[in-house]
Design a protein around this motif. Structure first.
Motif, PDB file in Angstrom:
ATOM      1  N   SER A 129      -3.253  -5.403  -1.404  1.00 21.59           N
ATOM      2  CA  SER A 129      -3.293  -5.685  -2.438  1.00 21.59           C
ATOM      3  C   SER A 129      -2.072  -6.778  -3.376  1.00 21.59           C
ATOM      4  O   SER A 129      -2.153  -5.798  -3.020  1.00 21.59           O
ATOM      5  CB  SER A 129      -4.522  -4.404  -3.471  1.00 21.59           C
ATOM      6  OG  SER A 129      -4.107  -4.421  -4.536  1.00 21.59           O
ATOM      7  N   LEU A 130      -2.701  -7.624  -4.122  1.00 19.35           N
ATOM      8  CA  LEU A 130      -1.993  -8.305  -4.559  1.00 19.35           C
ATOM      9  C   LEU A 130      -1.920  -8.191  -5.615  1.00 19.35           C
ATOM     10  O   LEU A 130      -0.978  -9.830  -6.285  1.00 19.35           O
ATOM     11  CB  LEU A 130      -2.093  -9.986  -4.208  1.00 19.35           C
ATOM     12  CG  LEU A 130      -2.176  -9.991  -3.157  1.00 19.35           C
ATOM     13  CD1 LEU A 130      -2.431 -11.855  -2.183  1.00 19.35           C
ATOM     14  CD2 LEU A 130      -0.800 -10.323  -2.142  1.00 19.35           C
ATOM     15  N   LYS A 131      -2.628  -6.968  -6.708  1.00 24.01           N
ATOM     16  CA  LYS A 131      -1.949  -6.532  -7.586  1.00 24.01           C
ATOM     17  C   LYS A 131      -0.401  -6.184  -7.914  1.00 24.01           C
ATOM     18  O   LYS A 131       0.395  -5.493  -7.295  1.00 24.01           O
ATOM     19  CB  LYS A 131      -2.805  -5.233  -8.435  1.00 24.01           C
ATOM     20  CG  LYS A 131      -2.327  -5.263  -9.032  1.00 24.01           C
ATOM     21  CD  LYS A 131      -3.742  -4.044  -9.930  1.00 24.01           C
ATOM     22  CE  LYS A 131      -3.423  -3.529 -10.724  1.00 24.01           C
ATOM     23  NZ  LYS A 131      -4.809  -2.405 -11.459  1.00 24.01           N
ATOM     24  N   LEU A 149       0.902  -1.308   0.676  1.00 26.40           N
ATOM     25  CA  LEU A 149       0.111  -0.508   0.287  1.00 26.40           C
ATOM     26  C   LEU A 149       0.917   1.513  -0.299  1.00 26.40           C
ATOM     27  O   LEU A 149       0.304   2.491  -0.803  1.00 26.40           O
ATOM     28  CB  LEU A 149      -0.732   0.141   1.297  1.00 26.40           C
ATOM     29  CG  LEU A 149      -2.056  -1.483   1.316  1.00 26.40           C
ATOM     30  CD1 LEU A 149      -2.606  -0.895   2.819  1.00 26.40           C
ATOM     31  CD2 LEU A 149      -3.009  -0.700   0.310  1.00 26.40           C
ATOM     32  N   VAL A 150       1.924   1.353   1.009  1.00 29.81           N
ATOM     33  CA  VAL A 150       2.423   1.988   0.812  1.00 29.81           C
ATOM     34  C   VAL A 150       3.951   2.912  -0.688  1.00 29.81           C
ATOM     35  O   VAL A 150       4.329   3.868  -1.797  1.00 29.81           O
ATOM     36  CB  VAL A 150       3.519   2.568   2.226  1.00 29.81           C
ATOM     37  CG1 VAL A 150       4.704   3.924   2.145  1.00 29.81           C
ATOM     38  CG2 VAL A 150       3.001   2.937   3.055  1.00 29.81           C
ATOM     39  N   ASP A 151       4.308   1.034  -0.813  1.00 34.27           N
ATOM     40  CA  ASP A 151       5.319   1.459  -2.162  1.00 34.27           C
ATOM     41  C   ASP A 151       4.763   0.510  -3.544  1.00 34.27           C
ATOM     42  O   ASP A 151       4.857   0.303  -3.650  1.00 34.27           O
ATOM     43  CB  ASP A 151       6.546   0.493  -1.513  1.00 34.27           C
ATOM     44  CG  ASP A 151       7.411   0.167   0.267  1.00 34.27           C
ATOM     45  OD1 ASP A 151       7.487   1.900  -0.066  1.00 34.27           O
ATOM     46  OD2 ASP A 151       7.294  -0.090   0.296  1.00 34.27           O
ATOM     47  N   HIS A 152       3.729   1.925  -3.287  1.00 35.06           N
ATOM     48  CA  HIS A 152       2.861   1.127  -4.467  1.00 35.06           C
ATOM     49  C   HIS A 152       3.417   1.281  -5.562  1.00 35.06           C
ATOM     50  O   HIS A 152       3.700   1.151  -7.194  1.00 35.06           O
ATOM     51  CB  HIS A 152       1.184   1.286  -4.725  1.00 35.06           C
ATOM     52  CG  HIS A 152       1.624   3.388  -4.263  1.00 35.06           C
ATOM     53  ND1 HIS A 152       1.735   4.366  -5.370  1.00 35.06           N
ATOM     54  CD2 HIS A 152       1.165   4.669  -3.316  1.00 35.06           C
ATOM     55  CE1 HIS A 152       1.506   5.567  -5.560  1.00 35.06           C
ATOM     56  NE2 HIS A 152       1.564   4.971  -3.595  1.00 35.06           N
ATOM     57  N   GLN A 153       4.046   2.606  -5.329  1.00 34.73           N
ATOM     58  CA  GLN A 153       4.806   3.770  -6.934  1.00 34.73           C
ATOM     59  C   GLN A 153       6.029   2.668  -7.447  1.00 34.73           C
ATOM     60  O   GLN A 153       5.896   1.879  -8.638  1.00 34.73           O
ATOM     61  CB  GLN A 153       5.712   4.306  -6.570  1.00 34.73           C
ATOM     62  CG  GLN A 153       6.070   4.786  -7.751  1.00 34.73           C
ATOM     63  CD  GLN A 153       5.257   5.308  -8.638  1.00 34.73           C
ATOM     64  OE1 GLN A 153       4.267   5.436  -8.617  1.00 34.73           O
ATOM     65  NE2 GLN A 153       6.068   5.864  -9.746  1.00 34.73           N
ATOM     66  N   PRO A 154       6.551   1.610  -6.601  1.00 30.86           N
ATOM     67  CA  PRO A 154       7.834   0.533  -7.160  1.00 30.86           C
ATOM     68  C   PRO A 154       7.081  -0.621  -7.309  1.00 30.86           C
ATOM     69  O   PRO A 154       7.948  -1.247  -8.621  1.00 30.86           O
ATOM     70  CB  PRO A 154       8.858   0.415  -6.007  1.00 30.86           C
ATOM     71  CG  PRO A 154       7.531   1.112  -4.689  1.00 30.86           C
ATOM     72  CD  PRO A 154       6.878   1.979  -5.170  1.00 30.86           C
ATOM     73  N   ILE A 155       6.453  -0.547  -7.462  1.00 34.18           N
ATOM     74  CA  ILE A 155       5.376  -2.159  -7.647  1.00 34.18           C
ATOM     75  C   ILE A 155       4.913  -1.870  -8.959  1.00 34.18           C
ATOM     76  O   ILE A 155       5.292  -3.012  -9.689  1.00 34.18           O
ATOM     77  CB  ILE A 155       4.227  -2.872  -6.604  1.00 34.18           C
ATOM     78  CG1 ILE A 155       5.045  -2.887  -5.301  1.00 34.18           C
ATOM     79  CG2 ILE A 155       3.558  -3.934  -7.317  1.00 34.18           C
ATOM     80  CD1 ILE A 155       4.016  -3.320  -4.491  1.00 34.18           C
TER      81      ILE A 155
END
Length: 286
Positions: A151-153, A126-132
């Protein structure tokens, strides 16, 4: 010691329970429902520690397959995990990106700090969504510690665990680093790892400053006490008796010289002061 070397040790399970790794959130995403053991009466979901350990071993096996440790990037934008990722990178040889993640680190080649890793590990999706999201653009495998509401996206290996507590995050990174070193044969499973788990825990800088100030004050007070004890004397200065001195000097009656000087000065000034004449001078004939 258990028969299966990959099975959890009872001490590891006790540490996970003490650090509340199994504590989830009140909300649960559909993808994380299979990792939930039960739900308490207050609505908090309890995670299954058996599945947590299985995914932790799977993540360690994935990390070991990468030949060059520099090709592994660990990220934590959450403050509780920044110290843990730095310690993990120091023991395993990976690259740590703690703090704010600069957009375009994996996709923009013009940037000065451009990375092309082969594996990405994050603390919180949730916090590190940008690198994911950027990892999905470059087909980068991703390992993430996921809570019940995560979220496992774009996440390939999800480790169900509590990623909100400072102790839980530190323990998870410590266990993952230890298993990686076990599989790389850097340390032996017959002896425990000599690195304490407290090294991975988050430490508040304000608390450290307060402890430093308190320690300095204690040392100062001890030094003063020891200095007084060595000399055996009390450094007390006797205050002067201002009353007696005031009565002797300032309370004395004025002498006759001052009075005579004042009278003489007054008569002299009276005689020396003359009133100027403001009358016009007589006119002169030219």
């Amino acid at each position: 010691m258990s028969a299966d070397p990959l099975s959890p040790h009872p001490e590891d399970v006790q540490k996970m329970l003490a650090c509340q790794v199994h504590m989830g959130t009140k909300n649960c995403s559909p993808a994380m429902f299979r990792y939930v053991w039960k739900r308490r009466q207050d609505g908090v979901h309890i995670l299954n520690l058996a599945k947590t350990w299985e995914k932790l071993i799977l993540a360690a096996r994935v990390i070991v397959t990468v030949e060059n440790p520099k090709d592994i990037v660990v990220i934590s934008a959450r403050p509780y995990g920044q110290r843990a990722v730095l310690k993990f990178a120091g023991f395993t040889g990976a690259q740590a990106l703690s703090g704010r993640f600069t957009p375009g680190t994996f996709t923009n080649q013009i940037q000065e700090k451009f990375y092309e890793p082969r594996l990405l590990i994050v603390t919180d999706p949730l916090v590190d969504h940008q690198p994911i999201s950027e990892a999905s653009y470059v087909n980068l495998p991703t390992i993430a510690f996921c809570n019940a509401d995560a979220s496992l996206k774009y996440v390939d290996v999800a480790i169900p665990a509590n990623n909100k507590s400072r102790h839980s995050i530190g323990l998870l990174w410590w266990l993952l680093a230890r298993e990686v070193l076990y599989m790389r044969s850097k340390i032996s499973r017959s002896s425990p790892w000599d690195v304490m788990v407290d090294l991975f825990f988050y430490r508040d800088p304000e608390d450290q400053e307060t402890k430093t100030d308190d320690g300095a004050a204690d040392e100062t007070s001890r030094a003063d006490a020891s200095g007084q004890g060595e000399t055996g004397e009390n450094w007390v200065i006797d205050a002067p008796n201002w009353e007696s001195s005031a009565q002797g000097e300032w309370g004395a009656a004025p002498t006759g010289e001052w009075g005579s000087a004042d009278q003489g000065g007054q008569s002299t000034w009276d005689q020396s002061i003359t009133t100027p004449s403001w009358e016009a001078p007589p006119a002169q004939d030219f």
